[in-house]
Design a protein around this motif. Structure first.
Motif, short mmCIF file in Angstrom:
data_model
loop_
_atom_site.label_atom_id
_atom_site.label_comp_id
_atom_site.label_asym_id
_atom_site.label_seq_id
_atom_site.Cartn_x
_atom_site.Cartn_y
_atom_site.Cartn_z
N LEU A 110 -11.16 59.53 11.85
CA LEU A 110 -10.35 58.75 12.78
C LEU A 110 -8.99 58.40 12.17
N THR A 111 -8.01 58.34 13.03
CA THR A 111 -6.64 57.99 12.63
C THR A 111 -6.18 56.81 13.49
N PRO A 112 -5.13 56.12 13.08
CA PRO A 112 -4.62 55.00 13.89
C PRO A 112 -4.26 55.43 15.31
N GLU A 113 -3.92 56.70 15.50
CA GLU A 113 -3.59 57.19 16.85
C GLU A 113 -4.81 57.24 17.77
N ASP A 114 -5.99 57.09 17.22
CA ASP A 114 -7.21 57.05 18.03
C ASP A 114 -7.51 55.64 18.55
N THR A 115 -6.74 54.67 18.13
CA THR A 115 -6.94 53.30 18.58
C THR A 115 -6.72 53.19 20.09
N ALA A 116 -7.72 52.69 20.78
CA ALA A 116 -7.66 52.59 22.24
C ALA A 116 -8.93 51.92 22.76
N VAL A 117 -8.92 51.61 24.04
CA VAL A 117 -10.16 51.25 24.73
C VAL A 117 -10.76 52.56 25.24
N TYR A 118 -12.02 52.76 24.92
CA TYR A 118 -12.71 53.99 25.31
C TYR A 118 -13.66 53.69 26.48
N TYR A 119 -13.61 54.56 27.48
CA TYR A 119 -14.43 54.42 28.68
C TYR A 119 -15.26 55.68 28.88
N CYS A 120 -16.47 55.51 29.38
CA CYS A 120 -17.20 56.66 29.87
C CYS A 120 -17.22 56.61 31.39
N ALA A 121 -17.35 57.80 31.97
CA ALA A 121 -17.35 57.91 33.43
C ALA A 121 -18.24 59.08 33.83
N ALA A 122 -18.90 58.95 34.96
CA ALA A 122 -19.83 59.97 35.43
C ALA A 122 -19.46 60.43 36.82
N VAL A 123 -19.55 61.71 37.04
CA VAL A 123 -19.25 62.30 38.35
C VAL A 123 -20.39 63.25 38.72
N GLU A 124 -20.84 63.17 39.95
CA GLU A 124 -22.01 63.94 40.37
C GLU A 124 -21.60 65.37 40.70
N ARG A 125 -21.57 66.18 39.68
CA ARG A 125 -21.26 67.59 39.81
C ARG A 125 -21.75 68.30 38.56
N VAL A 126 -21.80 69.64 38.64
CA VAL A 126 -22.34 70.41 37.52
C VAL A 126 -21.36 70.46 36.34
N PHE A 127 -20.15 70.84 36.67
CA PHE A 127 -19.16 71.05 35.61
C PHE A 127 -18.12 69.93 35.62
N CYS A 128 -17.45 69.77 34.51
CA CYS A 128 -16.43 68.75 34.39
C CYS A 128 -15.27 69.02 35.33
N PRO A 129 -14.70 67.98 35.88
CA PRO A 129 -13.50 68.14 36.71
C PRO A 129 -12.32 68.58 35.87
N ASP A 130 -11.24 68.87 36.56
CA ASP A 130 -9.99 69.15 35.88
C ASP A 130 -9.67 68.03 34.89
N VAL A 131 -9.07 68.37 33.78
CA VAL A 131 -8.84 67.41 32.70
C VAL A 131 -8.01 66.21 33.18
N ASN A 132 -7.16 66.39 34.16
CA ASN A 132 -6.30 65.30 34.64
C ASN A 132 -6.95 64.47 35.75
N SER A 133 -8.14 64.84 36.18
CA SER A 133 -8.79 64.11 37.25
C SER A 133 -9.36 62.79 36.76
N GLN A 134 -9.18 61.75 37.56
CA GLN A 134 -9.77 60.45 37.29
C GLN A 134 -10.77 60.11 38.39
N ASP A 135 -11.14 61.12 39.18
CA ASP A 135 -11.99 60.91 40.34
C ASP A 135 -13.45 61.02 39.94
N TYR A 136 -13.97 59.94 39.36
CA TYR A 136 -15.35 59.86 38.91
C TYR A 136 -16.08 58.80 39.73
N ASP A 137 -17.38 58.97 39.84
CA ASP A 137 -18.18 58.08 40.69
C ASP A 137 -18.47 56.73 40.04
N HIS A 138 -18.66 56.73 38.73
CA HIS A 138 -19.03 55.50 38.02
C HIS A 138 -18.21 55.40 36.74
#
Length: 125
Positions: free
Chosen positions: A86-114
């Motif tokens: 880890l580096t100081p640049e990793d400092t942040a609030v980390y969130y997990c999110a779940a979306v009901e689909r098989v594969f991950c959405p586009d990297v820029n998508s924030q459209d998650y269910d939970h």
């Protein structure tokens, strides 16, 4: 009540490691792709990693590739993010999110269910 709960954040020195965990309450993660996001002060929230529903596909931001590993445990109904070197640049609030689909959405998508409430990671000497 359906919710995601993150844990494992804290203060760590540069070069150290942390393991974040995302636990689902009230529902099974089996049908969901799960992403880890982070938001540093004065920056936009960005996705750092994502794992597909069946765990066969994982994605990482270039900034964490080779240092972070995402995994899922179907028995425990959790998704973890192992963070090394880890580096100081990793400092942040980390969130997990779940979306009901098989594969991950586009990297820029924030459209998650939970979304979880977030856990603070601070990398500092």
């Amino acid at each position: 009540q359906l919710q995601l709960v993150e844990s494992g954040g804290g203060l760590v020195q540069p070069g150290g490691s942390l393991r974040l965990s995302c636990a689902a309450a009230g529902f099974s993660l089996d049908l969901y792709a799960v992403g880890w996001f982070r938001q540093a002060p004065r920056k936009e929230r960005e996705r750092v990693s994502c794992i597909s529903r069946h765990g066969g596909t994982t994605e990482y931001a270039n900034s964490v590739k080779g240092r972070f590993t995402i995994s899922r445990d179907k028995v425990k109904n959790t998704v973890s993010l192992q963070m090394n070197r880890l580096t100081p640049e990793d400092t942040a609030v980390y969130y997990c999110a779940a979306v009901e689909r098989v594969f991950c959405p586009d990297v820029n998508s924030q459209d998650y269910d939970h979304w979880g409430q977030g856990t603070q990671v601070t990398v500092s000497s």
